[in-house]
Design a protein around this motif. Structure first.
Motif, mmCIF file in Angstrom:
data_model
loop_
_atom_site.group_PDB
_atom_site.id
_atom_site.type_symbol
_atom_site.label_atom_id
_atom_site.label_comp_id
_atom_site.label_asym_id
_atom_site.label_seq_id
_atom_site.Cartn_x
_atom_site.Cartn_y
_atom_site.Cartn_z
ATOM 1 N N LEU A 50 -33.865 -35.044 3.987
ATOM 2 C CA LEU A 50 -32.912 -35.274 5.284
ATOM 3 C C LEU A 50 -31.387 -34.468 4.676
ATOM 4 N N ILE A 51 -30.751 -33.949 5.555
ATOM 5 C CA ILE A 51 -29.344 -33.691 5.338
ATOM 6 C C ILE A 51 -28.724 -34.499 6.707
ATOM 7 N N THR A 52 -27.924 -35.470 6.288
ATOM 8 C CA THR A 52 -27.384 -36.127 7.494
ATOM 9 C C THR A 52 -25.561 -36.102 7.577
ATOM 10 N N PHE A 53 -25.337 -36.365 8.641
ATOM 11 C CA PHE A 53 -23.750 -36.431 8.856
ATOM 12 C C PHE A 53 -23.497 -37.255 9.963
ATOM 13 N N LYS A 54 -22.288 -37.736 10.072
ATOM 14 C CA LYS A 54 -21.707 -38.802 10.894
ATOM 15 C C LYS A 54 -22.028 -38.289 12.401
ATOM 16 N N ARG A 55 -22.656 -39.232 13.048
ATOM 17 C CA ARG A 55 -22.945 -38.839 14.549
ATOM 18 C C ARG A 55 -21.789 -38.739 15.408
ATOM 19 N N PRO A 56 -21.638 -37.569 16.136
ATOM 20 C CA PRO A 56 -20.581 -37.445 17.133
ATOM 21 C C PRO A 56 -20.865 -38.559 18.162
ATOM 22 N N THR A 57 -19.625 -38.916 18.447
ATOM 23 C CA THR A 57 -19.526 -40.145 19.509
ATOM 24 C C THR A 57 -19.009 -39.584 20.764
ATOM 25 N N SER A 58 -18.363 -38.312 20.987
ATOM 26 C CA SER A 58 -17.971 -37.720 22.516
ATOM 27 C C SER A 58 -18.260 -36.357 22.368
ATOM 28 N N ILE A 59 -18.066 -35.845 23.769
ATOM 29 C CA ILE A 59 -18.333 -34.458 23.915
ATOM 30 C C ILE A 59 -17.460 -33.760 23.068
ATOM 31 N N LYS A 60 -16.400 -34.246 22.901
ATOM 32 C CA LYS A 60 -15.487 -33.159 22.041
ATOM 33 C C LYS A 60 -16.128 -32.916 20.556
ATOM 34 N N GLN A 61 -16.460 -34.167 20.048
ATOM 35 C CA GLN A 61 -17.030 -34.317 18.730
ATOM 36 C C GLN A 61 -18.506 -33.381 18.680
ATOM 37 N N ARG A 62 -18.941 -33.573 19.847
ATOM 38 C CA ARG A 62 -20.319 -32.737 19.603
ATOM 39 C C ARG A 62 -20.058 -31.363 19.630
ATOM 40 N N ILE A 63 -18.787 -30.782 20.187
ATOM 41 C CA ILE A 63 -18.562 -29.252 20.305
ATOM 42 C C ILE A 63 -18.014 -28.852 18.941
ATOM 43 N N MET A 64 -17.229 -29.964 18.389
ATOM 44 C CA MET A 64 -16.400 -29.606 17.001
ATOM 45 C C MET A 64 -17.629 -29.649 15.942
ATOM 46 N N VAL A 65 -18.596 -30.145 16.067
ATOM 47 C CA VAL A 65 -19.712 -30.367 14.975
ATOM 48 C C VAL A 65 -20.631 -29.000 14.571
ATOM 49 N N ILE A 66 -20.184 -28.074 15.703
ATOM 50 C CA ILE A 66 -20.971 -26.694 15.571
ATOM 51 C C ILE A 66 -20.816 -26.064 14.413
ATOM 52 N N TYR A 67 -19.645 -25.839 13.837
ATOM 53 C CA TYR A 67 -19.276 -25.049 12.855
ATOM 54 C C TYR A 67 -19.898 -25.828 11.517
ATOM 55 N N ARG A 68 -19.979 -27.104 11.519
ATOM 56 C CA ARG A 68 -20.509 -27.690 10.521
ATOM 57 C C ARG A 68 -21.757 -27.488 10.271
ATOM 58 N N MET A 69 -22.694 -27.462 11.648
ATOM 59 C CA MET A 69 -23.979 -27.399 11.661
ATOM 60 C C MET A 69 -24.391 -25.808 10.941
ATOM 61 N N TYR A 70 -23.525 -24.872 11.448
ATOM 62 C CA TYR A 70 -24.033 -23.853 10.891
ATOM 63 C C TYR A 70 -23.961 -23.502 9.244
ATOM 64 N N ASN A 71 -22.863 -24.242 8.855
ATOM 65 C CA ASN A 71 -22.711 -24.274 7.297
ATOM 66 C C ASN A 71 -23.783 -25.166 6.448
ATOM 67 N N LEU A 72 -24.134 -26.195 7.346
ATOM 68 C CA LEU A 72 -25.325 -26.825 6.639
ATOM 69 C C LEU A 72 -26.537 -26.183 6.702
#
Length: 372
Positions: A50-72
């Motif tokens: 597993l590679i885990t990260f802090k769960r996004p809690t808002s629509i804005k955070q769900r969008i902002m997590v995109i770049y991090r997902m690509y790098n992971l």
């Protein structure tokens, strides 16, 4: 050994569909599997890295997590990538474009319909949000190698793409054949407790059924969508005076679901006719079948096809508490026939509606993409 990177930005790493079915099936087939997912509330034993990260809690955070997902995802250096959430379409597009690796978009729902059916989304932005999703999806699918979807109704949107219909049927090993004494008076509602899933109408209908069947019990196994709705449901139960007949158990580990469903005689699925419900097919229906439950489900055509095919239950008008009450009363009044319906449902699960049938399609789809 080919390496698979599975990605979700909102689901638990131990999600039934993602982890217990797809990831484990891929690992058994000889793939090196890694899963990127939010940090779980409770860590379970696992045999998938597993590679885990802090769960996004808002629509804005769900969008902002995109770049991090690509790098992971990039760091895993996988041979094929498989993502599960609509906001990750951009990640999939980037992987195909920059890493030149095949990508699968796993579509759980009819997302345009889902957007229109979400009460928490302001009405003024639903249509613009829906159109934005459709546009982004069309652009992403110009690059993405393959699409996995459930139900023929959802699949109609993806006929022009390289797609594969894979249903989220239960695991046979999770529901082994066994003789367990059921509680003939118990109904179970499995899954998220939300307004659009007909919970208020179910409570009203159940209260009416109690007038003829005072020993009936209704068990909710799942989490409420909000504290406000939880209070609304409990207020309704208190107003009807049926608190002793209704119980709630919050979310339990996936492997423990069967023990609760097994105890019940009837499984109920009273979803209201919101757009996504009219095309999606919830896994709860098949978990009831696997547990020898007679089924009461909304009278949507795709639900009715399964119930008719299995001869495992009956349908209701989910917006009519009197109809719900009548069907509950009918099944509780004829326990022998209710048991027979449960047996029929179980037989259909063993022969057709189980994950082993879908696993073969998943592995075949992977082989076709990697060979290309």
């Amino acid at each position: 050994m080919k390496k698979v990177c599975v990605i979700t930005s909102i689901h638990s790493p131990f999600d039934g569909r993602i982890y217990h079915k797809q990831c484990k099936s891929l690992k058994r087939a000889g793939y090196d599997v890694v899963l990127i997912a939010p940090e779980p509330e409770v860590m379970e034993s696992n045999d998938i890295p597993l590679i885990t990260f802090k769960r996004p809690t808002s629509i804005k955070q769900r969008i902002m997590v995109i770049y991090r997902m690509y790098n992971l995802a990039k760091k895993t250096n996988a041979d094929i990538y498989h993502f599960h959430d609509p906001e990750l379409m951009i990640v999939g597009f980037m992987i195909e474009t920059f890493l030149k690796k095949p990508v699968i978009y796993d579509i759980h729902e009819h997302y345009p319909n889902t957007i229109m059916g979400r009460d928490y989304i302001p009405s003024a932005i639903k249509i613009p949000m829906k159109m934005a999703y459709i546009c982004v999806e069309k652009l992403a699918l110009l690059k993405i190698s393959g699409v996995i979807y459930t139900t023929d109704e959802i699949g109609k949107r993806y006929g022009r793409y390289n797609g594969c219909k894979i249903e989220n049927y239960p695991l046979k090993e999770m529901f082994p054949a066994r003789k367990r004494e059921k509680d003939p008076n118990q109904l179970i509602y499995l899954g998220g407790i939300t307004k659009i899933r007909g919970v208020l109408e179910l409570v009203e209908g159940f209260s009416l059924a109690l007038k003829e069947k005072p020993n009936a019990r209704l068990l909710f196994l799942g989490s409420f969508e909000s504290e406000a709705f939880e209070q609304e449901v409990h207020n309704q139960i208190a107003q009807k005076g049926i608190g002793e007949n209704v119980s709630f158990i919050s979310r339990v580990p996936y492997e423990q679901i069967s023990s609760y469903v097994d105890q019940s005689a009837i499984g109920i699925l009273p979803y209201l006719p919101y757009p996504n419900h009219l095309v999606a097919l919830p896994n709860k229906l098949f978990e009831y079948m696997a547990a020898n439950n007679a089924i009461i489900a909304s009278d949507f055509p795709h639900y009715a096809r399964v119930i008719t095919d299995s001869n495992g239950g009956m349908v209701i008008n989910p917006e009519d508490p009197k109809d719900i009450a009548a069907k509950i009363t009918q099944l509780l009044s004829i326990p022998e026939e209710t048991r027979e319906l449960g047996k029929n449902a179980r037989k259909a699960f063993e022969n057709k509606y189980n994950w082993s049938c879908e696993e073969k399609k998943l592995l075949g789809f992977y082989r076709s993409l990697l060979q290309r």
